[in-house]
Design an enzyme around this catalytic site. Structure first.
Site, PDB file in Angstrom:
ATOM      1  N   GLN A 144       0.859  -1.191   0.000  1.00 34.60           N
ATOM      2  CA  GLN A 144       0.000   0.000   0.000  1.00 34.60           C
ATOM      3  C   GLN A 144       0.892   1.236   0.000  1.00 34.60           C
ATOM      4  O   GLN A 144       1.588   1.504   0.980  1.00 34.60           O
ATOM      5  CB  GLN A 144      -0.878  -0.046   1.248  1.00 34.60           C
ATOM      6  CG  GLN A 144      -1.838   1.118   1.383  1.00 34.60           C
ATOM      7  CD  GLN A 144      -2.517   1.104   2.741  1.00 34.60           C
ATOM      8  OE1 GLN A 144      -2.613   0.074   3.391  1.00 34.60           O
ATOM      9  NE2 GLN A 144      -2.983   2.253   3.183  1.00 34.60           N
ATOM     10  N   SER A 147       1.635   6.834   2.060  1.00 35.48           N
ATOM     11  CA  SER A 147       2.388   7.864   2.784  1.00 35.48           C
ATOM     12  C   SER A 147       3.583   8.379   1.992  1.00 35.48           C
ATOM     13  O   SER A 147       4.243   7.627   1.280  1.00 35.48           O
ATOM     14  CB  SER A 147       2.898   7.311   4.114  1.00 35.48           C
ATOM     15  OG  SER A 147       1.838   6.783   4.850  1.00 35.48           O
ATOM     16  N   GLU A 262      -8.699  -0.711   6.863  1.00 35.06           N
ATOM     17  CA  GLU A 262      -7.495  -0.725   7.703  1.00 35.06           C
ATOM     18  C   GLU A 262      -7.870  -0.577   9.176  1.00 35.06           C
ATOM     19  O   GLU A 262      -7.371  -1.307  10.021  1.00 35.06           O
ATOM     20  CB  GLU A 262      -6.579   0.426   7.268  1.00 35.06           C
ATOM     21  CG  GLU A 262      -5.169   0.307   7.795  1.00 35.06           C
ATOM     22  CD  GLU A 262      -4.212   1.291   7.123  1.00 35.06           C
ATOM     23  OE1 GLU A 262      -4.658   2.238   6.452  1.00 35.06           O
ATOM     24  OE2 GLU A 262      -3.005   1.097   7.280  1.00 35.06           O
ATOM     25  N   GLU A 385      -3.654  10.656  17.500  1.00 34.47           N
ATOM     26  CA  GLU A 385      -4.362  11.945  17.426  1.00 34.47           C
ATOM     27  C   GLU A 385      -5.442  11.903  16.346  1.00 34.47           C
ATOM     28  O   GLU A 385      -6.550  12.420  16.524  1.00 34.47           O
ATOM     29  CB  GLU A 385      -3.368  13.087  17.126  1.00 34.47           C
ATOM     30  CG  GLU A 385      -2.457  13.460  18.286  1.00 34.47           C
ATOM     31  CD  GLU A 385      -1.347  12.447  18.536  1.00 34.47           C
ATOM     32  OE1 GLU A 385      -1.079  11.606  17.649  1.00 34.47           O
ATOM     33  OE2 GLU A 385      -0.744  12.492  19.634  1.00 34.47           O
TER      34      GLU A 385
HETATM   35  C1  FAD Z   1       4.716   0.286  11.349  1.00 31.77           C
HETATM   36  C2  FAD Z   1       4.245   1.204  10.278  1.00 31.77           C
HETATM   37  C3  FAD Z   1       3.819   0.685   9.066  1.00 31.77           C
HETATM   38  C4  FAD Z   1       3.373   1.535   8.044  1.00 31.77           C
HETATM   39  N1  FAD Z   1       2.997   0.995   6.851  1.00 31.77           N
HETATM   40  C5  FAD Z   1       2.583   1.825   5.857  1.00 31.77           C
HETATM   41  C6  FAD Z   1       2.244   1.296   4.568  1.00 31.77           C
HETATM   42  O1  FAD Z   1       2.319   0.093   4.322  1.00 31.77           O
HETATM   43  N2  FAD Z   1       1.841   2.153   3.595  1.00 31.77           N
HETATM   44  C7  FAD Z   1       1.743   3.502   3.811  1.00 31.77           C
HETATM   45  O2  FAD Z   1       1.347   4.232   2.895  1.00 31.77           O
HETATM   46  N3  FAD Z   1       2.079   4.052   5.026  1.00 31.77           N
HETATM   47  C8  FAD Z   1       2.499   3.226   6.035  1.00 31.77           C
HETATM   48  N4  FAD Z   1       2.852   3.769   7.263  1.00 31.77           N
HETATM   49  C9  FAD Z   1       2.813   5.214   7.446  1.00 31.77           C
HETATM   50  C10 FAD Z   1       1.694   5.703   8.338  1.00 31.77           C
HETATM   51  O3  FAD Z   1       0.462   5.629   7.650  1.00 31.77           O
HETATM   52  C11 FAD Z   1       2.059   7.139   8.751  1.00 31.77           C
HETATM   53  O4  FAD Z   1       3.194   7.060   9.581  1.00 31.77           O
HETATM   54  C12 FAD Z   1       0.930   7.820   9.496  1.00 31.77           C
HETATM   55  O5  FAD Z   1      -0.163   8.071   8.642  1.00 31.77           O
HETATM   56  C13 FAD Z   1       1.400   9.165  10.104  1.00 31.77           C
HETATM   57  O6  FAD Z   1       1.977   9.969   9.138  1.00 31.77           O
HETATM   58  P1  FAD Z   1       3.421  10.627   9.368  1.00 31.77           P
HETATM   59  O7  FAD Z   1       4.360   9.546   9.801  1.00 31.77           O
HETATM   60  O8  FAD Z   1       3.761  11.403   8.147  1.00 31.77           O
HETATM   61  O9  FAD Z   1       3.247  11.586  10.602  1.00 31.77           O
HETATM   62  P2  FAD Z   1       2.565  13.076  10.582  1.00 31.77           P
HETATM   63  O10 FAD Z   1       1.274  13.046   9.852  1.00 31.77           O
HETATM   64  O11 FAD Z   1       3.626  14.030  10.092  1.00 31.77           O
HETATM   65  O12 FAD Z   1       2.288  13.285  12.089  1.00 31.77           O
HETATM   66  C14 FAD Z   1       3.287  13.711  13.023  1.00 31.77           C
HETATM   67  C15 FAD Z   1       2.596  13.948  14.366  1.00 31.77           C
HETATM   68  O13 FAD Z   1       1.649  15.030  14.237  1.00 31.77           O
HETATM   69  C16 FAD Z   1       0.358  14.608  14.672  1.00 31.77           C
HETATM   70  N5  FAD Z   1      -0.684  15.211  13.830  1.00 31.77           N
HETATM   71  C17 FAD Z   1      -0.714  15.253  12.478  1.00 31.77           C
HETATM   72  N6  FAD Z   1      -1.855  15.840  12.061  1.00 31.77           N
HETATM   73  C18 FAD Z   1      -2.581  16.166  13.152  1.00 31.77           C
HETATM   74  C19 FAD Z   1      -3.853  16.785  13.382  1.00 31.77           C
HETATM   75  N7  FAD Z   1      -4.610  17.208  12.370  1.00 31.77           N
HETATM   76  N8  FAD Z   1      -4.268  16.941  14.653  1.00 31.77           N
HETATM   77  C20 FAD Z   1      -3.499  16.525  15.715  1.00 31.77           C
HETATM   78  N9  FAD Z   1      -2.258  15.930  15.559  1.00 31.77           N
HETATM   79  C21 FAD Z   1      -1.822  15.752  14.299  1.00 31.77           C
HETATM   80  C22 FAD Z   1       0.366  13.091  14.489  1.00 31.77           C
HETATM   81  O14 FAD Z   1      -0.587  12.460  15.294  1.00 31.77           O
HETATM   82  C23 FAD Z   1       1.799  12.750  14.859  1.00 31.77           C
HETATM   83  O15 FAD Z   1       1.922  12.632  16.249  1.00 31.77           O
HETATM   84  C24 FAD Z   1       3.329   2.939   8.274  1.00 31.77           C
HETATM   85  C25 FAD Z   1       3.762   3.457   9.505  1.00 31.77           C
HETATM   86  C26 FAD Z   1       4.229   2.619  10.492  1.00 31.77           C
HETATM   87  C27 FAD Z   1       4.707   3.228  11.788  1.00 31.77           C
END
Ligand code: FAD
Length: 407
Positions: A144, A147, A262, A385
């Site tokens: 998938q 991100s 999911e 969050e």
């Molecule tokens: C083990 C693991 C497997 C994964 N597998 C996949 C995969 O197969 N495919 C894929 O596409 N992605 C995958 N991901 C990615 C995952 O979907 C993202 O890490 C997740 O959506 C968060 O995005 P980010 O890491 O960019 O953090 P950000 O969105 O940058 O968030 C950073 C922080 O800000 C907070 N935040 C952000 N927006 C808000 C808001 N509006 N209000 C309050 N707080 C907020 C968040 O909660 C977080 O604490 C995986 C992640 C992990 C850890």
């Protein structure tokens, strides 16, 4: 086919499992201190070669089950299913727990339960015929690709670009955190086909062969040791229009279906590294079962585990009645990560300095695997969050959060 009774079906599962797997000597979930593996890892600390073996074994097991008609019990027969109610799935799982079977690789779960399920809803007749049954059987496996470095929680800011060129699209950009990309045959990718200002209205979904020229997968090393997720780079990758999933500009709708699947996965994901009895056994083993603070923490963990299990069962009951998954998916996901955090606090309190060095003693240092894995569970599949935001807006009816696009 006439629907078997649950007892008849249980018998069929038992007999097939007896022919194809080894029966466990201990009762399922029976815990004996010092016996078997003491791993409580949430993410595996294994090499690429070891992970390839886990993936291959998991794939073979899905194929074997599919051939016996036990791979997609509640799915439509057109996708190789038996079309039976979900309680038959639970019967199979409870029987399978009595046997030693290959560990399920996380990519195969994503591919079968999230990608195949999305294609079944949004695919053309041809796409459904080509992908869904094959993905359920794990003949084809898809990762998938949502991100990006600048688009995680705020998925509407996806920047990976797909430009139309006749009957093809040319895709360039970067994805990140892609679980299992090194083992995937296909990638389900969300791209920007409109302008950045259009945000969620300018997205389109595609299915792309991972071996297409221009795709590069680079593993990321995690603090848990393994490299289950990856960066994936697309450099002018040519994708036939026939591999577009749903309409141009409909990517957001497709992605929302995916995120629904999911989240509802969390309801069947009750694993918290260890069963409750293992926490209790740890307290007894190190002689702190009388410690009042430890007892209070253990009681909190037990209560939370029970309450969360009931919430998940309520959500599953909704689905069983044919209703759309409710906010229970978000509640279950949040509850699971809260459990992981509380479990980490409990073992840190019980073991104290015993957590810091690997003395070789069974069931002690191994808990560090739970502690370093917990932060990842708070992000994957939507952060804590974001789950709170969904619960606030959709379950409690609170006023919506301000959106970055003002919409
Ligand atoms: C083990 C693991 C497997 C994964 N597998 C996949 C995969 O197969 N495919 C894929 O596409 N992605 C995958 N991901 C990615 C995952 O979907 C993202 O890490 C997740 O959506 C968060 O995005 P980010 O890491 O960019 O953090 P950000 O969105 O940058 O968030 C950073 C922080 O800000 C907070 N935040 C952000 N927006 C808000 C808001 N509006 N209000 C309050 N707080 C907020 C968040 O909660 C977080 O604490 C995986 C992640 C992990 C850890």
């Amino acid at each position: 086919m006439e629907q078997p009774t649950l007892d008849e079906f249980r018998e069929r599962c038992r007999s097939w499992l007896a022919d194809n797997a080894e029966r466990r000597t201990a009762e399922p979930r029976k815990f004996v201190w010092g016996e078997g593996s003491d791993s409580v890892a949430l993410f595996s600390n294994i090499t690429l070669e070891e992970e390839a073996e886990v993936h291959a074994a998991s794939r073979r097991w899905e194929q074997l089950k599919a051939d016996a008609g036990l791979g997609s019990i509640s799915w439509d027969p057109q996708y190789g299913g038996l079309g039976l109610p979900r309680e038959y799935e639970r019967v199979y799982r409870s029987e399978e727990a009595r046997f030693v079977v290959p560990e399920s690789h996380e990519l195969i779960q994503i591919s079968r339960n999230i990608v195949a399920a999305t294609i079944a809803v949004h695919g053309t007749g041809e796409q459904r015929a080509f992908f869904v049954r094959a993905m359920r059987r794990a003949d084809l496996v898809s990762c998938q690709l949502f991100s990006e470095p600048g688009a995680g929680s705020d998925l509407a800011s996806i920047a990976m670009r797909a430009e139309r060129d006749g009957d093809e699209w040319v895709v360039s950009g970067q994805k990140v955190w892609t679980t299992g990309a090194r083992f995937a045959d296909w990638g389900y990718v969300l791209c920007r086909t409109g302008t950045a200002e259009e945000r969620h209205r300018g997205l389109t979904a595609f299915l792309v062969r991972m071996e297409t020229p221009g795709i590069e997968v680079r593993p990321l090393r995690q603090m848990t040791g393994g490299s289950s997720f990856n960066e994936v780079f697309f450099d002018s990758v040519r994708v036939p229009d026939s591999q577009r999933l749903d309409g141009v500009g409909e990517g957001w709708r497709v992605a929302m279906t995916t995120l629904g699947f999911e989240r509802s996965q969390s309801m069947s994901n009750g694993r918290v590294g260890a069963p409750w009895v293992q926490y209790l056994a740890l307290a007894h083993h190190i002689g702190v079962a009388d410690d009042p603070v430890g007892r209070q923490l253990l009681a909190r963990l037990y209560s939370q585990m029970q309450a969360d299990r009931w919430t998940s069962l309520r959500g599953l009951a909704r689905i069983k009645q044919g209703k759309a998954p409710g906010p229970e998916g978000s509640i279950a996901k949040l509850a699971w990560t809260n459990q992981n955090q509380l479990a980490s606090t409990v073992v840190t309190h019980l073991l104290g300095a015993g957590l810091l060095a690997d003395s070789g003693e069974w069931g002690t240092y191994a808990w560090t695997e739970l502690i370093v894995g917990t932060p990842g569970t708070r992000l994957a599949g939507g952060t804590d969050e974001i789950q709170r935001k969904i619960i606030g807006e959709r379950a409690l009816g609170l006023p919506p959060e301000p959106r970055p696009d003002g919409g």
